[in-house]
Design a protein around this motif. Structure first.
Motif, PDB file in Angstrom:
ATOM      1  N   PRO A  52     -40.881 100.115 -75.989  1.00 27.18           N
ATOM      2  CA  PRO A  52     -42.371  99.600 -75.877  1.00 27.18           C
ATOM      3  C   PRO A  52     -42.500  98.470 -75.265  1.00 27.18           C
ATOM      4  N   ALA A  53     -43.565  98.227 -74.680  1.00 30.28           N
ATOM      5  CA  ALA A  53     -44.177  97.006 -74.130  1.00 30.28           C
ATOM      6  C   ALA A  53     -44.361  95.886 -75.104  1.00 30.28           C
ATOM      7  N   TRP A  54     -44.622  94.704 -74.520  1.00 26.64           N
ATOM      8  CA  TRP A  54     -44.934  93.460 -75.595  1.00 26.64           C
ATOM      9  C   TRP A  54     -46.128  93.976 -76.470  1.00 26.64           C
ATOM     10  N   HIS A  55     -47.186  94.559 -75.977  1.00 20.78           N
ATOM     11  CA  HIS A  55     -48.386  94.753 -76.570  1.00 20.78           C
ATOM     12  C   HIS A  55     -48.259  95.922 -77.832  1.00 20.78           C
ATOM     13  N   THR A  56     -47.081  96.639 -77.637  1.00 21.11           N
ATOM     14  CA  THR A  56     -46.750  97.462 -78.696  1.00 21.11           C
ATOM     15  C   THR A  56     -46.200  96.601 -80.150  1.00 21.11           C
ATOM     16  N   LEU A  57     -45.475  95.624 -79.883  1.00 28.57           N
ATOM     17  CA  LEU A  57     -45.336  94.759 -80.938  1.00 28.57           C
ATOM     18  C   LEU A  57     -46.629  94.147 -81.477  1.00 28.57           C
ATOM     19  N   ILE A  58     -47.667  93.805 -80.898  1.00 28.17           N
ATOM     20  CA  ILE A  58     -48.875  93.325 -81.489  1.00 28.17           C
ATOM     21  C   ILE A  58     -49.461  94.438 -82.406  1.00 28.17           C
ATOM     22  N   GLY A  59     -49.480  95.640 -81.654  1.00 28.21           N
ATOM     23  CA  GLY A  59     -50.338  96.678 -82.056  1.00 28.21           C
ATOM     24  C   GLY A  59     -49.511  97.049 -83.736  1.00 28.21           C
ATOM     25  N   GLY A  60     -48.045  97.025 -83.385  1.00 34.10           N
ATOM     26  CA  GLY A  60     -47.355  97.411 -84.823  1.00 34.10           C
ATOM     27  C   GLY A  60     -47.593  96.428 -85.780  1.00 34.10           C
ATOM     28  N   ALA A  61     -47.667  95.224 -85.304  1.00 36.10           N
ATOM     29  CA  ALA A  61     -48.004  94.103 -86.408  1.00 36.10           C
ATOM     30  C   ALA A  61     -49.251  94.258 -87.077  1.00 36.10           C
ATOM     31  N   LEU A  62     -50.260  94.825 -86.696  1.00 33.50           N
ATOM     32  CA  LEU A  62     -51.653  95.016 -86.971  1.00 33.50           C
ATOM     33  C   LEU A  62     -51.517  96.205 -87.924  1.00 33.50           C
ATOM     34  N   ILE A  63     -50.739  97.347 -87.367  1.00 35.61           N
ATOM     35  CA  ILE A  63     -50.684  98.272 -88.259  1.00 35.61           C
ATOM     36  C   ILE A  63     -50.221  98.212 -89.657  1.00 35.61           C
ATOM     37  N   LEU A  64     -48.984  97.068 -89.585  1.00 41.37           N
ATOM     38  CA  LEU A  64     -48.383  96.938 -90.700  1.00 41.37           C
ATOM     39  C   LEU A  64     -48.942  95.813 -91.571  1.00 41.37           C
ATOM     40  N   THR A  65     -49.995  95.201 -91.098  1.00 38.22           N
ATOM     41  CA  THR A  65     -50.701  94.392 -91.846  1.00 38.22           C
ATOM     42  C   THR A  65     -51.702  95.176 -92.481  1.00 38.22           C
ATOM     43  N   ALA A  66     -52.291  96.304 -92.244  1.00 39.07           N
ATOM     44  CA  ALA A  66     -53.151  97.048 -92.849  1.00 39.07           C
ATOM     45  C   ALA A  66     -52.392  97.833 -94.022  1.00 39.07           C
ATOM     46  N   VAL A  67     -51.122  98.105 -93.592  1.00 37.61           N
ATOM     47  CA  VAL A  67     -50.492  98.923 -94.829  1.00 37.61           C
ATOM     48  C   VAL A  67     -49.936  97.912 -95.953  1.00 37.61           C
TER      49      VAL A  67
END
Length: 293
Positions: free
Chosen positions: A263-278
Motif C-alpha cells: 500500500p501507499a503512504w496514505h494507506t497507513l493513515i487510513g489504517g491508523a484511523l480505522i484502528l483508532t475507531a476499533v
C-alpha cells in the motif's frame, strides 16, 4: 470482576474471528476460479464442516416453524449476495480496494440497526462510523470513475449493505439458537442457490485451487464466521461491525506478505484511523460493562 473477564474473552473471540475472516481477501485474489465457483465450493465444504461440528457438539438442528425459518433463509440469501459481490470486487481490484469497500458496512449498520430492530440511535456509533469512512477515504483516495476499480468499489458497497442487513436480521436469533446451527442453514441456502451456476463454468482449474477453497471453507467460514455470529449474542450488530473494522488492515498486511501488494503512504493513515475507531469502541464497551458492576 468476573463480568469484565468474560467481556475480555468475548472481545478476544471477536478479534480472532476477524483475523480468520480477513484471510478471504488474499484467497479471493489468489484462487483463479470464477467467483461463483469459489463461493459454491466454499459454502458447500463449510456446510459439511459446520454440520459435523453441530453433530459433534450434539446441537439441535431444529428451527421453529414460521418466522424464525423465514428469517434464517433470508439471511442466507443476503449472505450469499454479500459473498458474490465481494468476490467480484476482489476479482476487479486489489485486496485493499475489495476489502476496504465493504467496510462501509459499519456505517450502514449504525443507520439500519435502529430502524430494523426498533432501538435508539447511539451517537458514538455514528461518530466512529464516520471515522472508519474517513480512514477508507485515505486508503483509497484516487477513484477513477471510468475504470474497474470504481466498479469494484460499487460492488463492495453493495456487499456491505447486504452484510449489514444479514447481521441485523440474524442478531435476535442468536439469543435462541447456536451460532453454528444458524451458520449451517445459511450455508445450505447459498449452496442451493449457487449450484445451478456451475453448469456454465469450467472445472479445469479446480484441482489446483482446492487447497485454497478448503482453507476458505474451514478457517475463514466455519471458524471465522461462526465465531462472529456467536459474538452477536454479546455485542450489538453495530458494535461488532465497528470492532471488526480492523479486518481491512489485517487483509492488507496479508496482501503485502503473500501477494506483494504494497500500500501507499496514505494507506497507513487510513489504517491508523480505522484502528483508532476499533480501539475506541473496545474501550467504550469495556467501560460500559465495568460500569454495570
Amino acid at each position: 470482576m468476573a463480568a469484565q473477564k468474560n467481556h475480555l474473552q468475548q472481545v478476544a473471540q471477536l478479534n480472532f474471528a476477524v483475523i480468520c475472516i480477513s484471510t478471504s481477501g488474499v484467497w479471493g485474489r489468489y484462487i483463479t476460479l470464477e467467483p461463483e465457483q469459489i463461493i459454491f465450493f466454499r459454502a458447500f465444504l463449510a456446510l459439511v464442516f459446520v454440520y459435523l461440528l453441530c453433530r459433534f457438539n450434539h446441537l439441535s438442528l431444529k428451527l421453529e416453524k414460521g418466522k424464525d425459518t423465514y428469517t434464517v433463509l433470508w439471511c442466507g440469501l443476503c449472505f450469499g449476495i454479500h459473498w458474490v459481490s465481494y468476490f467480484y470486487a476482489l476479482s476487479l481490484s486489489s485486496v485493499a480496494i475489495g476489502m476496504l469497500a465493504i467496510y462501509t458496512y459499519p456505517v450502514i449498520t449504525s443507520f439500519l440497526e435502529p430502524v430494523l430492530l426498533k432501538t435508539s440511535f447511539v451517537k458514538a456509533h455514528l461518530v466512529l462510523g464516520v471515522l472508519v469512512i474517513t480512514g477508507i477515504y485515505f486508503l483509497v483516495p484516487d477513484i477513477d470513475f471510468s475504470n474497474s476499480q470504481f466498479v469494484a468499489i460499487c460492488l463492495g458497497v453493495i456487499s456491505a449493505f447486504f452484510y449489514a442487513v444479514r447481521n441485523i436480521m440474524i442478531k435476535p436469533k442468536v439469543q435462541y439458537y447456536n451460532g453454528s446451527v444458524l451458520m449451517m442453514y445459511q450455508l445450505l441456502v447459498i449452496s442451493i442457490l449457487m449450484a445451478p451456476l456451475l453448469y456454465f463454468t469450467n472445472f479445469s482449474k479446480l484441482y489446483t485451487a482446492l487447497p485454497g477453497i478448503v482453507f476458505l471453507a474451514l478457517i475463514t467460514t466455519t471458524l471465522g464466521h461462526t465465531l462472529l455470529l456467536r459474538s452477536l449474542k454479546y455485542f450489538s450488530a453495530t458494535t461488532a461491525s465497528i470492532m471488526s473494522s480492523v479486518q481491512p488492515v489485517y487483509g492488507i498486511v496479508m496482501g503485502m506478505l503473500f501477494l506483494g501488494e504494497f500500500p501507499a503512504w496514505h494507506t497507513l493513515i487510513g489504517g491508523a484511523l480505522i484502528l483508532t475507531a476499533v480501539g475506541v469502541e473496545n474501550i467504550r464497551t469495556f467501560k460500559g460493562t465495568a460500569g454495570r458492576q
